[in-house]
Design a protein around this motif. Structure first.
Motif, PDB file in Angstrom:
ATOM      1  N   THR A 253      -8.168  21.557 -10.908  1.00  0.00           N
ATOM      2  CA  THR A 253      -7.180  20.504 -11.126  1.00  0.00           C
ATOM      3  C   THR A 253      -5.794  21.127 -10.982  1.00  0.00           C
ATOM      4  O   THR A 253      -5.662  22.346 -10.855  1.00  0.00           O
ATOM      5  N   ASN A 254      -4.775  20.289 -11.002  1.00  0.00           N
ATOM      6  CA  ASN A 254      -3.401  20.814 -10.891  1.00  0.00           C
ATOM      7  C   ASN A 254      -2.516  20.153 -11.943  1.00  0.00           C
ATOM      8  O   ASN A 254      -1.422  19.687 -11.650  1.00  0.00           O
ATOM      9  N   ASN A 255      -3.001  20.127 -13.160  1.00  0.00           N
ATOM     10  CA  ASN A 255      -2.249  19.495 -14.248  1.00  0.00           C
ATOM     11  C   ASN A 255      -0.970  20.251 -14.571  1.00  0.00           C
ATOM     12  O   ASN A 255      -0.026  19.677 -15.124  1.00  0.00           O
ATOM     13  N   SER A 256      -0.918  21.536 -14.236  1.00  0.00           N
ATOM     14  CA  SER A 256       0.271  22.340 -14.499  1.00  0.00           C
ATOM     15  C   SER A 256       1.306  22.230 -13.384  1.00  0.00           C
ATOM     16  O   SER A 256       2.357  22.875 -13.451  1.00  0.00           O
ATOM     17  N   GLY A 257       1.010  21.461 -12.357  1.00  0.00           N
ATOM     18  CA  GLY A 257       1.982  21.246 -11.288  1.00  0.00           C
ATOM     19  C   GLY A 257       2.306  22.485 -10.492  1.00  0.00           C
ATOM     20  O   GLY A 257       3.422  22.633  -9.980  1.00  0.00           O
ATOM     21  N   GLY A 258       1.325  23.394 -10.340  1.00  0.00           N
ATOM     22  CA  GLY A 258       1.511  24.566  -9.484  1.00  0.00           C
ATOM     23  C   GLY A 258       2.252  25.720 -10.110  1.00  0.00           C
ATOM     24  O   GLY A 258       2.534  26.710  -9.432  1.00  0.00           O
ATOM     25  N   ILE A 259       2.572  25.617 -11.397  1.00  0.00           N
ATOM     26  CA  ILE A 259       3.319  26.688 -12.064  1.00  0.00           C
ATOM     27  C   ILE A 259       2.658  27.007 -13.396  1.00  0.00           C
ATOM     28  O   ILE A 259       2.502  26.127 -14.255  1.00  0.00           O
ATOM     29  N   ILE A 260       2.262  28.273 -13.583  1.00  0.00           N
ATOM     30  CA  ILE A 260       1.659  28.740 -14.828  1.00  0.00           C
ATOM     31  C   ILE A 260       2.399  29.998 -15.276  1.00  0.00           C
ATOM     32  O   ILE A 260       2.614  30.907 -14.483  1.00  0.00           O
ATOM     33  N   GLY A 261       2.802  30.059 -16.528  1.00  0.00           N
ATOM     34  CA  GLY A 261       3.480  31.246 -17.035  1.00  0.00           C
ATOM     35  C   GLY A 261       4.800  31.523 -16.346  1.00  0.00           C
ATOM     36  O   GLY A 261       5.235  32.679 -16.268  1.00  0.00           O
TER      37      GLY A 261
ATOM     38  N   ALA B 290       5.793  20.163  -3.243  1.00  0.00           N
ATOM     39  CA  ALA B 290       5.981  21.296  -2.334  1.00  0.00           C
ATOM     40  C   ALA B 290       4.628  21.958  -2.111  1.00  0.00           C
ATOM     41  O   ALA B 290       3.930  22.294  -3.071  1.00  0.00           O
ATOM     42  N   ILE B 291       4.238  22.125  -0.841  1.00  0.00           N
ATOM     43  CA  ILE B 291       2.954  22.748  -0.534  1.00  0.00           C
ATOM     44  C   ILE B 291       3.173  24.012   0.288  1.00  0.00           C
ATOM     45  O   ILE B 291       4.174  24.165   0.985  1.00  0.00           O
ATOM     46  N   GLY B 292       2.223  24.931   0.180  1.00  0.00           N
ATOM     47  CA  GLY B 292       2.275  26.175   0.943  1.00  0.00           C
ATOM     48  C   GLY B 292       2.934  27.326   0.224  1.00  0.00           C
ATOM     49  O   GLY B 292       3.115  28.396   0.810  1.00  0.00           O
ATOM     50  N   ILE B 293       3.277  27.143  -1.049  1.00  0.00           N
ATOM     51  CA  ILE B 293       3.948  28.212  -1.802  1.00  0.00           C
ATOM     52  C   ILE B 293       2.920  29.266  -2.223  1.00  0.00           C
ATOM     53  O   ILE B 293       1.886  28.920  -2.790  1.00  0.00           O
ATOM     54  N   PRO B 294       3.184  30.528  -1.948  1.00  0.00           N
ATOM     55  CA  PRO B 294       2.244  31.566  -2.373  1.00  0.00           C
ATOM     56  C   PRO B 294       2.256  31.748  -3.886  1.00  0.00           C
ATOM     57  O   PRO B 294       3.222  31.368  -4.559  1.00  0.00           O
ATOM     58  N   ALA B 295       1.188  32.299  -4.409  1.00  0.00           N
ATOM     59  CA  ALA B 295       1.148  32.617  -5.838  1.00  0.00           C
ATOM     60  C   ALA B 295       2.082  33.784  -6.132  1.00  0.00           C
ATOM     61  O   ALA B 295       2.217  34.708  -5.323  1.00  0.00           O
ATOM     62  N   GLY B 296       2.754  33.723  -7.276  1.00  0.00           N
ATOM     63  CA  GLY B 296       3.531  34.865  -7.734  1.00  0.00           C
ATOM     64  C   GLY B 296       5.018  34.795  -7.534  1.00  0.00           C
ATOM     65  O   GLY B 296       5.704  35.810  -7.715  1.00  0.00           O
ATOM     66  N   ILE B 297       5.591  33.636  -7.183  1.00  0.00           N
ATOM     67  CA  ILE B 297       7.047  33.562  -7.173  1.00  0.00           C
ATOM     68  C   ILE B 297       7.508  32.985  -8.508  1.00  0.00           C
ATOM     69  O   ILE B 297       6.830  32.161  -9.120  1.00  0.00           O
ATOM     70  N   GLY B 298       8.661  33.424  -8.953  1.00  0.00           N
ATOM     71  CA  GLY B 298       9.144  33.048 -10.279  1.00  0.00           C
ATOM     72  C   GLY B 298       9.085  34.234 -11.220  1.00  0.00           C
ATOM     73  O   GLY B 298       8.582  35.304 -10.872  1.00  0.00           O
ATOM     74  N   GLU B 299       9.607  34.051 -12.409  1.00  0.00           N
ATOM     75  CA  GLU B 299       9.650  35.110 -13.412  1.00  0.00           C
ATOM     76  C   GLU B 299       8.920  34.643 -14.673  1.00  0.00           C
ATOM     77  O   GLU B 299       8.874  33.449 -14.976  1.00  0.00           O
ATOM     78  N   PRO B 300       8.345  35.581 -15.453  1.00  0.00           N
ATOM     79  CA  PRO B 300       7.512  35.173 -16.583  1.00  0.00           C
ATOM     80  C   PRO B 300       8.252  34.828 -17.874  1.00  0.00           C
ATOM     81  O   PRO B 300       7.659  34.205 -18.764  1.00  0.00           O
ATOM     82  N   VAL B 301       9.509  35.244 -18.033  1.00  0.00           N
ATOM     83  CA  VAL B 301      10.206  34.985 -19.299  1.00  0.00           C
ATOM     84  C   VAL B 301      11.439  34.122 -19.025  1.00  0.00           C
ATOM     85  O   VAL B 301      11.378  32.900 -19.071  1.00  0.00           O
ATOM     86  N   PHE B 302      12.568  34.730 -18.720  1.00  0.00           N
ATOM     87  CA  PHE B 302      13.727  33.965 -18.294  1.00  0.00           C
ATOM     88  C   PHE B 302      13.691  33.810 -16.775  1.00  0.00           C
ATOM     89  O   PHE B 302      13.027  34.566 -16.080  1.00  0.00           O
ATOM     90  N   GLU B 303      14.429  32.806 -16.256  1.00  0.00           N
ATOM     91  CA  GLU B 303      14.441  32.505 -14.830  1.00  0.00           C
ATOM     92  C   GLU B 303      13.037  32.197 -14.315  1.00  0.00           C
ATOM     93  O   GLU B 303      12.649  32.572 -13.206  1.00  0.00           O
ATOM     94  N   ARG B 304      12.287  31.506 -15.172  1.00  0.00           N
ATOM     95  CA  ARG B 304      10.980  31.009 -14.777  1.00  0.00           C
ATOM     96  C   ARG B 304      11.150  30.001 -13.640  1.00  0.00           C
ATOM     97  O   ARG B 304      12.174  29.331 -13.529  1.00  0.00           O
ATOM     98  N   LEU B 305      10.130  29.890 -12.806  1.00  0.00           N
ATOM     99  CA  LEU B 305      10.228  28.971 -11.675  1.00  0.00           C
ATOM    100  C   LEU B 305      10.375  27.525 -12.148  1.00  0.00           C
ATOM    101  O   LEU B 305      11.213  26.779 -11.640  1.00  0.00           O
TER     102      LEU B 305
ATOM    103  N   MET C 143       5.400  31.214 -13.195  1.00  0.00           N
ATOM    104  CA  MET C 143       5.198  31.660 -11.821  1.00  0.00           C
ATOM    105  C   MET C 143       4.274  30.710 -11.078  1.00  0.00           C
ATOM    106  O   MET C 143       3.421  30.056 -11.680  1.00  0.00           O
ATOM    107  N   SER C 144       4.447  30.649  -9.764  1.00  0.00           N
ATOM    108  CA  SER C 144       3.589  29.790  -8.949  1.00  0.00           C
ATOM    109  C   SER C 144       2.165  30.336  -8.942  1.00  0.00           C
ATOM    110  O   SER C 144       1.942  31.544  -9.039  1.00  0.00           O
ATOM    111  N   ASN C 145       1.187  29.420  -8.830  1.00  0.00           N
ATOM    112  CA  ASN C 145      -0.213  29.856  -8.768  1.00  0.00           C
ATOM    113  C   ASN C 145      -0.867  29.501  -7.436  1.00  0.00           C
ATOM    114  O   ASN C 145      -2.085  29.587  -7.296  1.00  0.00           O
ATOM    115  N   GLY C 146      -0.049  29.089  -6.455  1.00  0.00           N
ATOM    116  CA  GLY C 146      -0.566  28.784  -5.139  1.00  0.00           C
ATOM    117  C   GLY C 146      -0.932  27.334  -4.920  1.00  0.00           C
ATOM    118  O   GLY C 146      -1.196  26.923  -3.782  1.00  0.00           O
ATOM    119  N   MET C 147      -0.961  26.547  -5.969  1.00  0.00           N
ATOM    120  CA  MET C 147      -1.245  25.122  -5.849  1.00  0.00           C
ATOM    121  C   MET C 147       0.051  24.361  -5.555  1.00  0.00           C
ATOM    122  O   MET C 147       1.153  24.894  -5.741  1.00  0.00           O
TER     123      MET C 147
END
Length: 364
Positions: free
Chosen positions: A276-284, A213-228, A286-290
């Protein structure tokens, strides 16, 4: 029985393999999204049966009818209901399994939990119920397009045949050129030949499907439960044939040092990216824009024509069974549409929850 998923953008699936119809109710789609029957049909066409030598010969047009939720070519904020009527059921093929569960199917669990089980084609437990996923996903993909978000799924491995990596545009173009929906055209031919050879032996094969999936802005998802990544893993594991999910490097992270796989930040063309994008666009969580990258391990179709061992629950005796009927020798090509749709459902839900898409009216 849970048949719904999502918080703000919610899908409720209904129907069974040999029942009258299957479909989905999509709740929470904002008003004023341009949406047609054709938008949904083109996604269903990717997963419909009987389209090639590597799919089931069951002939179903899977033509969708929209019963509600669209007015004058746009969504009106009310539930969108899409239905597909079954037209080519052969229920007689399954009568022998009334008391004899098929190996590696859900039959035994359904019998033990519910007692009253529609064994025809697996009933509600059939892969055919993913029609509901795809109807919901088609709406989600259309909604995400308003934010220039694209999602594509492709087959990267069948058995031990692996495809060479391709860029996003090559994947989009090449998967339409072969029935495997593999972007590496040379590997696709090898995969097709392998699947057909095992089909002729009465067997089946599994593989790996990757979704980008491309074009996702950084910051969607939740940091604890209901993580992206947690929600993506959940919906992908809810696809019946999936036995494993990974995001980014996935299980390969265990082989590396932090210094080898940490995604370092950089400013590039005035944009914040990672080298790099070893985390597949999701850190913590939440999305990081990658680009968001996931892979699913799809098991071989359990319906094979070889003789297998089972039991007769009524007689409490061991029993041999042979599965007749019409089955996919490999379901990976058709699973691509389901993986795309499932990913779109989660991303649309989180885009609304995170405030990137207005929850009621796209004109706001």
């Amino acid at each position: 029985m849970s048949n719904s998923i999502g918080e703000k953008f919610r899908i409720t699936s209904f129907g069974s393999s040999h029942g009258k119809a299957l479909g989905a109710v999509v709740d929470g789609c904002p008003a004023n999204l341009e949406l047609t029957v054709e938008d949904i049909q083109k996604e269903l066409d990717k997963r419909k049966p009987g389209t090639s030598s590597v799919t089931t010969p069951r002939k179903e047009g899977d033509e969708v009818q929209i019963l509600s939720g669209i007015f004058e070519g746009k969504t009106d904020g009310t539930p969108i209901t899409g239905v597909v009527f079954n037209k080519n059921q052969h229920s007689k093929d399954y009568s022998m399994f009334k008391n004899t569960p098929r190996p590696s199917h859900g039959d035994f669990g359904w019998m033990m939990k519910y007692g009253n089980y529609d064994y025809n084609g697996g009933g509600r437990g059939s892969g055919r119920v993913t029609i509901g996923h795809v109807i919901g996903g088609a709406v989600a993909k259309k909604l995400l397009e308003t934010k220039e978000i694209e999602i594509i799924s492709h087959v990267t491995q069948i058995g031990d045949i692996t495809a060479d990596p391709q860029d996003f545009n090559a994947i989009k173009e090449n998967i339409e050129k072969n029935p495997i929906r593999c972007a590496d055209l040379k590997a696709a031919k090898e995969m097709e030949d392998f699947i057909i050879s095992k089909k002729e032996e009465g067997d089946s094969v599994g593989g790996i499907v990757e979704t980008i999936a491309i074009g996702i802005p950084a910051g969607i998802g939740e940091p604890v439960f209901e993580r992206l990544d947690g929600d993506l893993a959940r919906i992908l594991m809810n696809i019946g044939a999936v036995k494993g999910v990974e995001i980014g490097l996935g299980f390969d992270v265990a082989k590396h040092l932090g210094s080898q796989i940490n995604d370092e930040y950089q400013i590039e063309n005035n944009q914040i990216t990672t080298k790099t994008n070893n985390s597949g666009g999701i850190i913590g969580g939440m999305s990081n824009g990658m680009p968001i990258i996931s892979r699913i391990a799809v098991k071989p179709t359990p319906s094979i024509s070889k003789c297998q061992d089972s039991i007769n629950l009524e007689k409490r005796e061991n029993e041999k069974i042979e599965i007749k009927g019409r089955h996919d020798p490999c379901i990976c090509p058709r699973v691509t549409a389901v993986a795309e749709s499932s990913t779109a459902i989660v991303l649309a839900d989180h885009m609304i929850r995170s405030g990137f898409i207005h929850p009621t009216n796209l004109k706001h």
